[in-house]
Design a protein around this motif. Sequence first.
Motif, PDB file in Angstrom:
ATOM      1  N   GLU A  92      -9.345   4.637   6.666  1.00 21.79           N
ATOM      2  CA  GLU A  92      -8.541   5.602   5.910  1.00 21.79           C
ATOM      3  C   GLU A  92      -7.978   4.964   4.633  1.00 21.79           C
ATOM      4  O   GLU A  92      -7.997   5.585   3.562  1.00 21.79           O
ATOM      5  CB  GLU A  92      -7.395   6.118   6.775  1.00 21.79           C
ATOM      6  CG  GLU A  92      -6.524   7.163   6.085  1.00 21.79           C
ATOM      7  CD  GLU A  92      -5.396   7.662   6.976  1.00 21.79           C
ATOM      8  OE1 GLU A  92      -4.588   8.478   6.501  1.00 21.79           O
ATOM      9  OE2 GLU A  92      -5.331   7.237   8.152  1.00 21.79           O
ATOM     10  N   GLU A  93      -7.474   3.723   4.760  1.00 18.07           N
ATOM     11  CA  GLU A  93      -6.932   3.025   3.587  1.00 18.07           C
ATOM     12  C   GLU A  93      -8.019   2.772   2.551  1.00 18.07           C
ATOM     13  O   GLU A  93      -7.812   2.992   1.352  1.00 18.07           O
ATOM     14  CB  GLU A  93      -6.309   1.694   4.013  1.00 18.07           C
ATOM     15  CG  GLU A  93      -5.026   1.820   4.805  1.00 18.07           C
ATOM     16  CD  GLU A  93      -4.579   0.490   5.378  1.00 18.07           C
ATOM     17  OE1 GLU A  93      -3.458   0.432   5.912  1.00 18.07           O
ATOM     18  OE2 GLU A  93      -5.348  -0.496   5.315  1.00 18.07           O
ATOM     19  N   LEU A  97       0.827  -1.209   0.000  1.00 18.51           N
ATOM     20  CA  LEU A  97       0.000   0.000   0.000  1.00 18.51           C
ATOM     21  C   LEU A  97       0.862   1.261   0.000  1.00 18.51           C
ATOM     22  O   LEU A  97       0.508   2.262  -0.642  1.00 18.51           O
ATOM     23  CB  LEU A  97      -0.935   0.012   1.210  1.00 18.51           C
ATOM     24  CG  LEU A  97      -2.015  -1.083   1.253  1.00 18.51           C
ATOM     25  CD1 LEU A  97      -2.902  -0.892   2.474  1.00 18.51           C
ATOM     26  CD2 LEU A  97      -2.855  -1.082  -0.017  1.00 18.51           C
ATOM     27  N   ARG A  98       1.984   1.221   0.713  1.00 14.86           N
ATOM     28  CA  ARG A  98       2.861   2.401   0.753  1.00 14.86           C
ATOM     29  C   ARG A  98       3.355   2.763  -0.643  1.00 14.86           C
ATOM     30  O   ARG A  98       3.254   3.914  -1.076  1.00 14.86           O
ATOM     31  CB  ARG A  98       4.067   2.119   1.663  1.00 14.86           C
ATOM     32  CG  ARG A  98       5.055   3.290   1.750  1.00 14.86           C
ATOM     33  CD  ARG A  98       6.373   2.860   2.407  1.00 14.86           C
ATOM     34  NE  ARG A  98       7.083   1.862   1.622  1.00 14.86           N
ATOM     35  CZ  ARG A  98       7.820   2.145   0.559  1.00 14.86           C
ATOM     36  NH1 ARG A  98       7.941   3.401   0.123  1.00 14.86           N
ATOM     37  NH2 ARG A  98       8.448   1.177  -0.102  1.00 14.86           N
ATOM     38  N   LEU A  99       3.903   1.755  -1.354  1.00 17.84           N
ATOM     39  CA  LEU A  99       4.460   2.028  -2.672  1.00 17.84           C
ATOM     40  C   LEU A  99       3.362   2.326  -3.695  1.00 17.84           C
ATOM     41  O   LEU A  99       3.505   3.232  -4.527  1.00 17.84           O
ATOM     42  CB  LEU A  99       5.317   0.852  -3.140  1.00 17.84           C
ATOM     43  CG  LEU A  99       6.057   1.031  -4.465  1.00 17.84           C
ATOM     44  CD1 LEU A  99       6.930   2.284  -4.442  1.00 17.84           C
ATOM     45  CD2 LEU A  99       6.909  -0.195  -4.770  1.00 17.84           C
ATOM     46  N   ASN A 113      -5.410  -3.966  -6.899  1.00 20.65           N
ATOM     47  CA  ASN A 113      -4.979  -4.871  -5.827  1.00 20.65           C
ATOM     48  C   ASN A 113      -4.907  -4.140  -4.492  1.00 20.65           C
ATOM     49  O   ASN A 113      -5.304  -4.679  -3.447  1.00 20.65           O
ATOM     50  CB  ASN A 113      -3.601  -5.456  -6.154  1.00 20.65           C
ATOM     51  CG  ASN A 113      -3.650  -6.465  -7.276  1.00 20.65           C
ATOM     52  OD1 ASN A 113      -4.707  -7.016  -7.586  1.00 20.65           O
ATOM     53  ND2 ASN A 113      -2.510  -6.710  -7.909  1.00 20.65           N
ATOM     54  N   ALA A 114      -4.378  -2.900  -4.528  1.00 19.02           N
ATOM     55  CA  ALA A 114      -4.256  -2.123  -3.296  1.00 19.02           C
ATOM     56  C   ALA A 114      -5.632  -1.851  -2.695  1.00 19.02           C
ATOM     57  O   ALA A 114      -5.803  -1.902  -1.472  1.00 19.02           O
ATOM     58  CB  ALA A 114      -3.523  -0.811  -3.574  1.00 19.02           C
ATOM     59  N   ALA A 115      -6.610  -1.551  -3.538  1.00 16.53           N
ATOM     60  CA  ALA A 115      -7.965  -1.296  -3.044  1.00 16.53           C
ATOM     61  C   ALA A 115      -8.536  -2.538  -2.357  1.00 16.53           C
ATOM     62  O   ALA A 115      -9.286  -2.431  -1.381  1.00 16.53           O
ATOM     63  CB  ALA A 115      -8.872  -0.855  -4.194  1.00 16.53           C
ATOM     64  N   PHE A 119      -7.772   4.339  -1.231  1.00 14.18           N
ATOM     65  CA  PHE A 119      -7.527   3.505  -2.400  1.00 14.18           C
ATOM     66  C   PHE A 119      -8.776   3.272  -3.242  1.00 14.18           C
ATOM     67  O   PHE A 119      -8.667   3.066  -4.457  1.00 14.18           O
ATOM     68  CB  PHE A 119      -6.867   2.189  -1.980  1.00 14.18           C
ATOM     69  CG  PHE A 119      -5.415   2.374  -1.635  1.00 14.18           C
ATOM     70  CD1 PHE A 119      -4.463   2.478  -2.632  1.00 14.18           C
ATOM     71  CD2 PHE A 119      -5.002   2.495  -0.312  1.00 14.18           C
ATOM     72  CE1 PHE A 119      -3.121   2.684  -2.335  1.00 14.18           C
ATOM     73  CE2 PHE A 119      -3.673   2.700   0.005  1.00 14.18           C
ATOM     74  CZ  PHE A 119      -2.721   2.801  -1.012  1.00 14.18           C
ATOM     75  N   GLN A 120      -9.955   3.329  -2.642  1.00 12.67           N
ATOM     76  CA  GLN A 120     -11.161   3.296  -3.470  1.00 12.67           C
ATOM     77  C   GLN A 120     -11.241   4.554  -4.329  1.00 12.67           C
ATOM     78  O   GLN A 120     -11.623   4.502  -5.497  1.00 12.67           O
ATOM     79  CB  GLN A 120     -12.408   3.166  -2.590  1.00 12.67           C
ATOM     80  CG  GLN A 120     -12.619   1.785  -1.989  1.00 12.67           C
ATOM     81  CD  GLN A 120     -12.964   0.736  -3.040  1.00 12.67           C
ATOM     82  OE1 GLN A 120     -13.403   1.055  -4.139  1.00 12.67           O
ATOM     83  NE2 GLN A 120     -12.770  -0.532  -2.692  1.00 12.67           N
TER      84      GLN A 120
END
Length: 201
Positions: free
Chosen positions: A173-174, A138-140, A164-166, A178-179
Amino acid sequence: KRQQAFDLLERGAFAEAQPVFAEVANSPRASRFDRREAGFFVDYLQLAMDLQRAGIGPWETLSDDPWGGRLRELETLAAALRSEAPEPVRWLTIHEYLGDLQTRYWWGGNEPALGAYVAIFDYWAGSTDLTEARHQYLRLAGRLAEERELRYDLRRLLLPIIENAAQLAQTAEEVQRFQWLWAHFLREFSDRPTDVIRRGA
């Protein structure tokens, strides 16, 4: 200052050359090209010194081509590091540097695309440390998605990574971040129907 930096570079005095290049990169009196060139060498020297510390070399002869040739040299050396480095953290750090160099400074017919970054995503996708893998993925992904200097054609390649991150996002918050990014990338690059884009799914 520019000539001083190159003199130090050609002598292999990387630690001394890097701050001089940084001065040029941040100088309002330098031309736009000179600032861009110096910025390249600030990153280049950081990666070169990391490789030196890992015992990867040699560095006696540097390429005559200050852009593509040096990047190809670094790619070859960094590729060897995965099998030689006793710890993965150094390999991952160097590939992130390399990805930054590739995407910021490479142009021409043979694009490296997101190769160094993809190697990092693949590493974390196969990691058994799920908590750290999710955090690093998620960071990258977030950093690249919000990178303003990333070219349009390279941003397009991020679509499956952002998807994938979503799916990996867990905290409120994530999920929100990402959405939103996924919906933004879908709207910009995908041929999916409008209602799917609106849902970010």
